[in-house]
Motif scaffolding. Structure first.
Motif, PDB file in Angstrom:
ATOM      1  N   PHE A 354      10.547   6.305   8.110  1.00  0.00           N
ATOM      2  CA  PHE A 354       9.898   7.360   7.323  1.00  0.00           C
ATOM      3  C   PHE A 354       9.420   8.506   8.222  1.00  0.00           C
ATOM      4  CE2 PHE A 354       9.444   4.232   3.792  1.00  0.00           C
ATOM      5  CZ  PHE A 354       9.930   5.038   2.780  1.00  0.00           C
ATOM      6  N   ARG A 360      11.150  12.954   1.866  1.00  0.00           N
ATOM      7  CA  ARG A 360      10.709  11.687   1.268  1.00  0.00           C
ATOM      8  C   ARG A 360      10.746  11.837  -0.256  1.00  0.00           C
ATOM      9  NH1 ARG A 360       6.437   7.334   2.947  1.00  0.00           N
ATOM     10  NH2 ARG A 360       6.012   6.328   0.929  1.00  0.00           N
ATOM     11  N   VAL A 361      11.255  10.789  -0.918  1.00  0.00           N
ATOM     12  CA  VAL A 361      11.309  10.757  -2.381  1.00  0.00           C
ATOM     13  C   VAL A 361      10.554   9.512  -2.840  1.00  0.00           C
ATOM     14  CG1 VAL A 361      12.784  10.696  -4.429  1.00  0.00           C
ATOM     15  CG2 VAL A 361      13.573  11.870  -2.345  1.00  0.00           C
ATOM     16  N   ASP A 362       9.627   9.683  -3.777  1.00  0.00           N
ATOM     17  CA  ASP A 362       8.823   8.577  -4.305  1.00  0.00           C
ATOM     18  C   ASP A 362       8.966   8.516  -5.820  1.00  0.00           C
ATOM     19  OD1 ASP A 362       7.103   7.720  -1.856  1.00  0.00           O
ATOM     20  OD2 ASP A 362       6.880   9.907  -1.922  1.00  0.00           O
ATOM     21  N   SER A 474      10.345   4.099  -2.689  1.00  0.00           N
ATOM     22  CA  SER A 474      10.346   5.312  -1.863  1.00  0.00           C
ATOM     23  C   SER A 474      11.553   5.283  -0.943  1.00  0.00           C
ATOM     24  CB  SER A 474       9.072   5.395  -1.018  1.00  0.00           C
ATOM     25  OG  SER A 474       7.917   5.317  -1.806  1.00  0.00           O
ATOM     26  N   GLY A 476      13.237   7.652   2.544  1.00  0.00           N
ATOM     27  CA  GLY A 476      13.245   8.772   3.465  1.00  0.00           C
ATOM     28  C   GLY A 476      14.680   9.171   3.749  1.00  0.00           C
ATOM     29  N   TRP A 486      13.787   2.832   3.335  1.00  0.00           N
ATOM     30  CA  TRP A 486      13.826   2.386   1.930  1.00  0.00           C
ATOM     31  C   TRP A 486      12.724   1.356   1.733  1.00  0.00           C
ATOM     32  CZ3 TRP A 486      17.416   3.399  -2.134  1.00  0.00           C
ATOM     33  CH2 TRP A 486      17.366   2.532  -3.224  1.00  0.00           C
ATOM     34  N   LYS A 487      11.820   1.654   0.834  1.00  0.00           N
ATOM     35  CA  LYS A 487      10.709   0.742   0.564  1.00  0.00           C
ATOM     36  C   LYS A 487      10.607   0.521  -0.939  1.00  0.00           C
ATOM     37  CE  LYS A 487       5.768   0.059   1.490  1.00  0.00           C
ATOM     38  NZ  LYS A 487       4.553   0.662   2.090  1.00  0.00           N
ATOM     39  N   HIS A 488      10.605  -0.742  -1.324  1.00  0.00           N
ATOM     40  CA  HIS A 488      10.632  -1.071  -2.756  1.00  0.00           C
ATOM     41  C   HIS A 488       9.639  -2.199  -3.018  1.00  0.00           C
ATOM     42  CE1 HIS A 488      13.321  -2.206  -6.474  1.00  0.00           C
ATOM     43  NE2 HIS A 488      12.070  -1.951  -6.800  1.00  0.00           N
TER      44      HIS A 488
END
Length: 748
Positions: A354, A360-362, A474, A476, A486-488
């Motif tokens: 990140f 960054r997309v959330d 989210s 990046g 990638w965070k989920h």
């Protein structure tokens, strides 16, 4: 073959009503990989006698130490999937239940291919409840679900047919005094071409029964398949067309009464008082009984019981659940999403990913509670006696049905007889036994058999619901728009914690994170975690597509968002991330080409795409929609599937079409909401299903593959949902992250 299936070959009580005088039977073990084995049996009737009626109870059989069954007088335990009688009839004991998915055709095709018998000659019989003999090692029990039926049956059933064929050929060769290699099996008989002799299977079973079990029987090379891979008409269609097919709702037992149930409208509530004065005045009403959180009216027929139920005056102990509102449940999930979860996948350095990202997309995605709404409402007929209990039902879990009835009655399991029937829709609802438990509780208070039926409103309002899920995700992106982080976080109920507790490892529910924790895309830094948050008092259960349905909707919708952020074509954006998953990229190419992706569509129309790897299969979907005045019309759906070796392409196509229709209904309309502790929806008026006039053309393109079979029953639902949502975005420019989109569009 797995050790689980080897362990499944030990003795068990039988409920199918086959006597020693009716059948002489032998069993043997066929060697398999990893030290496993498969039991196969031949059966042939004594002269002038036929097979006993299914459901008749008898004694436990004894399995000899050498693997040969030693039957006692009475009913003996089946140790096999295949039976052949002297007339040449082949009977297959199906270890899976038929609920529209076609296993009563596809599994027999596996046997018939290796056994070399016409598929029309195969007779189907339900498997009795026996977790040892009929356990699916992919699921850890005797149950039908998870799109595992063909994956489970692919090798064992073919081995059963091949071993039987080898024995029959050997028996014929022995009679003719020729080399078995000079003989071949064909069309239910053994042929010796050199001498122009042939003999039917039925004439060989006595001799075949005396031969030693063959070891390491080779299976056919797929290039030699004559049946597998062809379009075979459903074996169960004729009886469904002429009305002979028996579903649970069709059960008629001598002396049977009918019960209509009224459940407490508030989850967790119980019965306080009942005034049944007016109900008992209705002609045909015989009895009013209570069962914890419900009241049932018993009558001579359903109409009398229904009228009686409407006449009841019931006071409920509603309890704390009466104040529960939908927003509270959503707030609980939102608050839970702020907690760290149990890690399901962690690759690379997520924090560095990140930090290095240019963009960054959330997003937060929400998916509602859903009912199953099977066309056949749940029902169960029971006859509880002091010395036993019979249960007539359509269930996906026959052994759990036995356990449930035994627990309620206090009877030992061998005194419980389950008469399983065709299912008028399962979708996961009939993986549960709550309605069986309730029927047995009522049956204990009724003298004689009683059929307990949920009316449609009771069926919807007292379902066990697909959980409400809340996903925080989210990504990046680098300078080229490619994901570098990638965070989920997945927040919701754990069905497996109740259904199969041992499946939970280190706090992770593998169903809840399925697909999300195993993406086909090349993502260098990933963190996927899970926060368990149970909805207050709301019962949750599996729903068609299980984990992949929820995970695919979020992941594929979000991938679409990233493509938009990167100003890239959604298909090309996915292709660039699928270099390490060629089967996924291939189905994407096939679907995009078939759908003429890239062709300009008129204003108000949109086209969306999704890719999925789940259930051992690879899917790509393209949906075309028109959006006008807040209403969505689905114009066309194109699907490409690589599900490995295909047994029956007609079944594959039908299953995908059914899954797509199920998905369209859910995306546009499906939603269960709670007000004052009650489900607000009551029937198809406010919980609608897709109508025939609303159903689009659905094209299915099956990619040829030599891989082992994947699942088919559920992936169509999971893969279509994000494609449809992405198409709506393409048509409107509105990214709808909360289902159902129908309501969201109208209020946007």
């Amino acid at each position: 073959m797995s050790q689980g299936l080897l362990d499944a070959q030990n003795g068990h009580p039988d409920k199918r009503g086959v006597t020693r005088r009716t059948f002489l039977k032998f069993g043997f073990t066929v060697g398999a990989a990893a030290g496993g084995g498969l039991m196969l049996g031949f059966s042939f009737p004594a002269a002038g006698e036929g097979q006993g009626a299914p459901g008749t109870q008898g004694a436990r059989s004894v399995i000899g130490g050498d693997g040969i069954e030693t039957p006692q007088d009475g009913v003996f335990a089946p140790n096999a999937f295949v039976q052949i009688d002297r007339a040449g009839k082949v009977t297959l004991v199906i270890p899976k239940v038929e609920m529209g998915q076609g296993v009563y055709t596809s599994i027999p095709m596996l046997i018939a291919e290796e056994l070399e018998v016409p598929i029309e000659s195969v007779v189907i019989d339900h498997a009795p409840p026996d977790a040892k003999l009929f356990t699916d090692p992919l699921l850890g029990g005797q149950l039908t679900g998870g799109s595992t039926s063909i994956r489970y049956a692919w090798e064992p059933m073919r081995k059963a047919g091949a071993a039987a064929r080898v024995l029959l050929v050997s028996a014929a060769a022995g009679q003719w005094q020729v080399d078995p290699a000079s003989c071949r099996a064909e069309g239910g008989k053994v042929v010796h071409a050199a001498s122009s002799r042939s003999i039917g299977y039925g004439e060989l079973v006595d001799a075949a029964a005396k031969l030693p079990a063959p070891q390491n029987v080779p299976l056919k090379d797929p290039k030699d398949f004559r049946l597998i891979g062809t379009a075979v008409k459903r074996l169960d269609s004729p009886e469904k067309i002429d009305g002979a097919a028996m579903y649970g709702l069709d059960v008629r037992v001598p002396g049977m009464k009918y019960a209509v149930i009224v459940n407490c409208p508030v989850f967790g509530g119980t019965v306080a008082r009942v005034d049944d004065t007016n109900a008992k005045k209705i002609p045909g009403v015989r009895q009013v009984v209570k069962a914890d959180n419900a009241v049932a009216v018993v009558g001579d027929h359903t109409w009398a019981a229904k009228r009686g139920a409407s006449a009841l005056v019931i006071e409920w102990n509603e309890g704390k659940g009466a104040t529960l509102q939908m927003q509270q449940l959503v707030d609980d999930l939102a608050n839970a999403s702020k907690r760290d979860g149990a890690v399901a996948r962690k690759d690379g350095d997520i924090d560095k990913g990140f930090r290095d990202a240019k963009t960054r997309v959330d997003a937060v995605y929400q998916q509602p509670f859903l009912a199953h709404a099977t066309m056949e409402p749940v029902n169960c007929t029971v006859h509880v006696r002091a010395d036993g209990c019979d249960v007539w039902v359509g269930t996906q879990v026959p052994t759990r049905a036995v356990d449930t009835a035994a627990k309620v009655t206090g009877l030992p399991a061998d005194k419980i007889v389950i008469h399983n029937h065709l299912l008028g829709g399962g979708f996961g609802r009939r993986l549960e036994t709550d309605f069986i438990e309730q029927a047995v509780k009522i049956g204990k208070q009724v003298d004689g058999p009683v059929k307990v039926v949920y009316m449609r409103d009771e069926d919807i309002q007292h379902d066990m619901f697909r959980p409400y899920y809340y996903d925080v995700i989210s990504a990046g992106l680098d300078a080229n728009g490619k994901p570098v982080a990638w965070k989920h976080r997945i927040v919701g109920s754990s069905i497996l914690a109740r259904f199969a507790p041992p499946a939970i490892k280190d706090g992770v529910d593998p169903d809840a994170v399925e697909v999300a924790a195993d993406l086909p895309y090349d993502l260098p830094n990933q963190l996927v975690d899970y926060v368990r948050q149970e909805p207050r008092d709301i019962p949750t259960a599996f729903w068609r597509g299980v984990g992949p349905t929820r995970g695919t909707f979020v992941v594929e919708s979000f991938i679409d968002e990233l493509a938009v952020q990167a100003k890239a074509d959604p298909v090309q954006y996915r292709r660039d991330l699928l270099a390490k998953t060629p089967r996924a990229r291939n189905v994407l190419d096939v679907a995009a080409h078939a759908a003429a992706w890239g062709k300009t569509v008129p204003k108000g129309q949109g086209r969306g795409v999704s890719v999925m790897h789940a259930f051992g299969s690879f899917f790509a979907m393209v949906a075309d929609v028109t959006v006008a005045n807040g209403e969505v019309a689905v114009n066309r759906v194109v699907c490409a599937v690589d599900c490995g070796m295909v047994v029956n392409p007609d079944t594959v196509e039908a299953q995908i079409q059914g899954g797509v229709i199920f998905a369209i209904t859910a995306v546009l309309h499906g939603e269960i909401t709670i007000k004052d502790g009650r489900v607000e929806q009551t029937n198809f008026t406010d919980y609608p299903v897709l109508r025939l006039s609303q159903t689009p053309p659905i094209e299915v393109h099956i990619v040829k593959s030599t891989e082992a079979p994947g699942g088919i029953g559920e992936p169509g639902t999971a893969a279509l949902m994000p494609a449809l949502a992405n198409a709506i975005y393409a048509a409107t420019g509105k990214r709808l992250r909360q289902l159902p989109v129908g309501r969201q569009l109208q209020t946007a």
